[in-house]
Design an enzyme around this catalytic site. Structure first.
Site, PDB file in Angstrom:
ATOM      1  N   GLU A   1       0.858  -1.185   0.000  1.00  0.00           N
ATOM      2  CA  GLU A   1       0.000   0.000   0.000  1.00  0.00           C
ATOM      3  C   GLU A   1       0.892   1.231   0.000  1.00  0.00           C
ATOM      4  O   GLU A   1       1.738   1.377   0.867  1.00  0.00           O
ATOM      5  CB  GLU A   1      -0.884   0.038   1.249  1.00  0.00           C
ATOM      6  CG  GLU A   1      -1.810  -1.138   1.422  1.00  0.00           C
ATOM      7  CD  GLU A   1      -2.434  -1.165   2.804  1.00  0.00           C
ATOM      8  OE1 GLU A   1      -3.654  -0.945   2.898  1.00  0.00           O
ATOM      9  OE2 GLU A   1      -1.703  -1.395   3.786  1.00  0.00           O
TER      10      GLU A   1
ATOM     11  N   ASP B   1      -6.072 -11.568   6.762  1.00  0.00           N
ATOM     12  CA  ASP B   1      -5.375 -10.287   6.861  1.00  0.00           C
ATOM     13  C   ASP B   1      -3.927 -10.460   7.335  1.00  0.00           C
ATOM     14  O   ASP B   1      -3.553 -11.475   7.904  1.00  0.00           O
ATOM     15  CB  ASP B   1      -6.128  -9.376   7.838  1.00  0.00           C
ATOM     16  CG  ASP B   1      -5.941  -7.901   7.520  1.00  0.00           C
ATOM     17  OD1 ASP B   1      -5.076  -7.558   6.693  1.00  0.00           O
ATOM     18  OD2 ASP B   1      -6.680  -7.084   8.104  1.00  0.00           O
TER      19      ASP B   1
ATOM     20  N   GLU C   1      -9.414   2.646   4.149  1.00  0.00           N
ATOM     21  CA  GLU C   1      -9.084   2.421   5.553  1.00  0.00           C
ATOM     22  C   GLU C   1      -7.952   3.330   6.015  1.00  0.00           C
ATOM     23  O   GLU C   1      -7.888   3.728   7.182  1.00  0.00           O
ATOM     24  CB  GLU C   1      -8.707   0.963   5.799  1.00  0.00           C
ATOM     25  CG  GLU C   1      -7.389   0.529   5.166  1.00  0.00           C
ATOM     26  CD  GLU C   1      -6.980  -0.865   5.609  1.00  0.00           C
ATOM     27  OE1 GLU C   1      -7.843  -1.608   6.107  1.00  0.00           O
ATOM     28  OE2 GLU C   1      -5.800  -1.220   5.466  1.00  0.00           O
TER      29      GLU C   1
END
Length: 664
Positions: free
Chosen positions: A175, A415, A470
């Site tokens: 990310e 996750d 998020e």
């Protein structure tokens, strides 16, 4: 499905001899893309688009631990050309069918290995193939892209790790924002993950990615010497891991081997892909899906895509109820009621349903009666998905899948993987296989790009590997970077497969007013921008990130979100420019949904609707930025418009704005 058409030609594939060099050429069906493979003893290749060289001569090789180097001193024992004009069915994708048309060549080499190349009208790809029957290890694969000029690159650097210790960068969440710089200006000590792009000029972009990534480490690119080149690097093979990282639910590599992969039997390796074309063509490419291994699930009728009411982003913040909201049974019944009232297929129980930090998935939080929640959801026609940390899931994979499928759980959100070495890519395919055995869907988070797994295992409905919403709960990024990311990612990360961006915020702020708030988060940009993301982004398992209380207050927007499908019969990127704006239309049956978003620059767009073949009179529900959306991002306008053979749609987009349309 159209019939497969193939033509195999023997060694006559050699088109030119230049001294000691053999040159093999393939041209895409329309003649747009040409690839030449050059054997001068050492193998290399080059690519042109419409006659212009876009990739200069670039070496290809693979080095084994026994000293063998495939690609050096290469001897071709046979070459075979293939032409394919096919159509494949794609049940959980952006289109119900995809054309699969290419010209290819296979170079069979002495030494039990081969190279395969394919030229499509929107790109080109190659991969190694091993026919060795005895096990071996790979020290390194040389993946190198040399360019004819100092092109501008758009790259997502690895976030985290140290520039002084490149090894530390392999542990990352995949990310980050995009950095735009000339190739020569890239950080020589910082890896970039895929996909990334190179602007070749004249309106042509080259997007680099890979697919069919299974049982092999993922590819990173970097520029170590300030040249006009990108060089590949892979995470080494882990020999020792320890539980650690976030809440001790990750697996941290503490020792590695002097090689990147083990090979135990004949196999193909990942495809290295160059998608080439205009920005809208890049955003439309299906090469990652087309080149992946076909589905291993014979009967996919049990796989149900849909939308998900998500608890974690909004911190279980519900109001107007007579119980204390939180991670407890009454709260989840409230989420289930909301989902049932709005036709939402799933509710996710995120971090906290398992006791402690989720280290043991068979010890449930005492505030939750999971069996009661699952039974209540079933009675309302809503499925339950459970969040799990990677290490706890991996440790008891078969038992966890069996146990919770027996309880009636429909899937897992896995996750905090944060790696893509060979052990991790192998695990994800194994997890998908075991989950499929028990009719469970997967949403993989804290992970790399899909890279074909969604075709091979269509029960993997979504993957993260995206700097999604998020991050707005804590992000230190400038709001410029956040919105800039939204209008760049559909051209890059999304071409690798579905994205779990987790859109749908109902508290929207302009550039000056946005701030990260963990417990009551907001999104930068406008409400219409958030609505448009349900069409711009492709997610077969699509989150509604905000609180049921906020959605009920904004029922008009909630009704629209609820109406949007999550898989499609047809997708058309109508307009756009990477880093500036994008307009995407998606069809389900005979209804079209259109979404458009812009960066912080306001725009007036006139959109050509002729590719949608509308005809006759249609009714359009249109959400646009309100006249004061530049001041207050919550401001929007809804109108019902009658279309009578209109060929264009004119819309105004506020800074960070967008529009969303449903045409019946």
């Amino acid at each position: 499905m159209k019939p497969l058409q193939t033509c195999l030609l023997a060694a006559s594939a050699i088109l030119a001899l230049n001294g000691n060099a053999s040159i093999y050429r393939i041209v895409s069906p329309s003649g747009t893309v040409t690839a030449e493979i050059i054997n001068e003893g050492d193998l290399s290749w080059r690519v042109s688009h419409d006659g212009k060289e876009v990739l200069s001569k670039s070496p290809i090789s693979m080095t084994l631990t026994d000293g063998t180097v495939w690609g050096q001193g290469a001897r071709v024992s046979g070459s075979y050309k293939t032409s394919v004009n096919n159509t494949i069915n794609t049940p959980f994708s952006q289109s119900s069918t995809m054309p699969d048309s290419y010209n290819g060549i296979t170079l069979k080499m002495k030494g039990d290995w081969s190279l395969e190349f394919r030229a499509y009208d929107d790109g080109v790809a190659y991969r190694f193939v091993s026919n060795r029957k005895k096990p071996f290890e790979i020290t390194a694969e040389q993946v190198e892209f040399n360019f004819p000029d100092d092109f501008t690159a758009t790259v997502p650097y690895v976030r985290g790790g140290s520039d002084e210790d490149m090894q530390s960068q392999f542990f990352n969440s995949f990310e980050n924002k995009y950095t735009v710089t000339p190739l020569s200006g890239l950080n020589p000590r910082r890896l970039s993950f895929l996909p990334l792009a190179v602007n070749a000029g004249n309106g042509i972009t080259i997007a680099i990615t890979e697919t069919d990534l299974r049982d092999y480490p993922g590819l990173y690119l970097y520029n170590p010497d300030g040249t006009m080149s990108l060089k590949g690097k892979h995470a080494p093979y882990p020999t020792k891991t320890e539980d650690g990282g976030y809440n001790n639910i990750q697996s941290v590599v503490t020792a590695t081997a002097p090689y990147v992969a083990k090979v135990s039997s004949p196999r193909t390796f990942p495809w290295r892909i160059l998608a080439i074309g205009k920005d809208t063509e890049i955003a439309s490419t299906n090469l990652s899906y087309l080149l992946a291994e076909p589905s291993r699930i014979a009967d996919t009728s049990w796989i149900k895509p849909g939308k998900v009411a998500w608890d974690w982003w909004n911190c279980w913040n519900i109001t107007g109820v007579d119980f204390e909201a939180g991670i407890n049974t009454p709260t989840y019944k409230h989420y289930i009621d909301f989902a049932a009232d709005n036709g939402i297929e799933y509710v996710i129980l995120d971090d906290g349903w398992a006791a402690g930090k989720g280290e043991d998935l068979f010890v449930i939080n005492p505030d939750i009666n999971l069996e009661e929640i699952i039974s209540y959801a079933k009675g309302k026609g809503v499925g339950i998905i459970l969040w799990v940390g990677y290490r706890a899931f991996e440790r008891d994979l078969e038992k966890v899948c069996w146990h919770y499928s027996e309880m009636g759980v429909k899937g897992f959100k896995v996750d905090f993987e944060d790696r893509d070495d060979q052990l991790m890519t192998t695990f994800n395919h194994r997890a998908a296989e075991v989950a499929a055995k028990y009719h469970l869907v997967l949403d993989i988070h804290g992970a790399y790009k899909p890279a074909g797994i969604n075709r091979t295992w269509p029960n993997v409905l979504n993957m993260e590997g995206v700097n999604g919403l998020e991050n707005m709960k804590w992000s230190d990024l400038d709001t410029f970077d956040i919105i800039q990311y939204d209008v760049t990612m559909p051209y890059l990360r999304q071409i690798a497969g579905p994205v779990d961006y987790t859109q749908g915020a109902m508290n929207n702020a302009n550039r000056q007013n946005f701030r990260p708030v963990h417990a009551q988060p907001m999104s930068p940009g406008t409400r219409a921008h958030q609505l448009a993301l349900y069409m711009v982004l492709y997610s077969p398992l699509n989150m509604l990130c905000d609180s049921p209380s906020n959605y009920r207050r904004e029922q008009e927007c909630t009704d629209f979100i609820s109406s949007v499908p999550t898989v499609w019969d047809e997708t058309v990127v109508l307009d756009g420019k990477m880093g500036e704006y994008i307009v995407t239309a998606r069809r389900k049956g005979n209804e079209w949904y259109i979404g458009g978003i812009t960066n912080w620059i306001p725009r007036e767009l006139e959109i050509d609707l002729t590719p949608l073949r509308l005809g006759g009179t249609r009714e359009m529900t249109l959400f646009t930025d309100g006249v004061n959306a530049h001041r207050n991002g919550n401001d929007y306008r809804k109108e019902i418009v009658s279309l009578k053979n209109e060929r264009t749609l004119k819309v105004k987009l506020a800074p960070g704005g967008g529009f969303a349309a449903h045409i019946k």
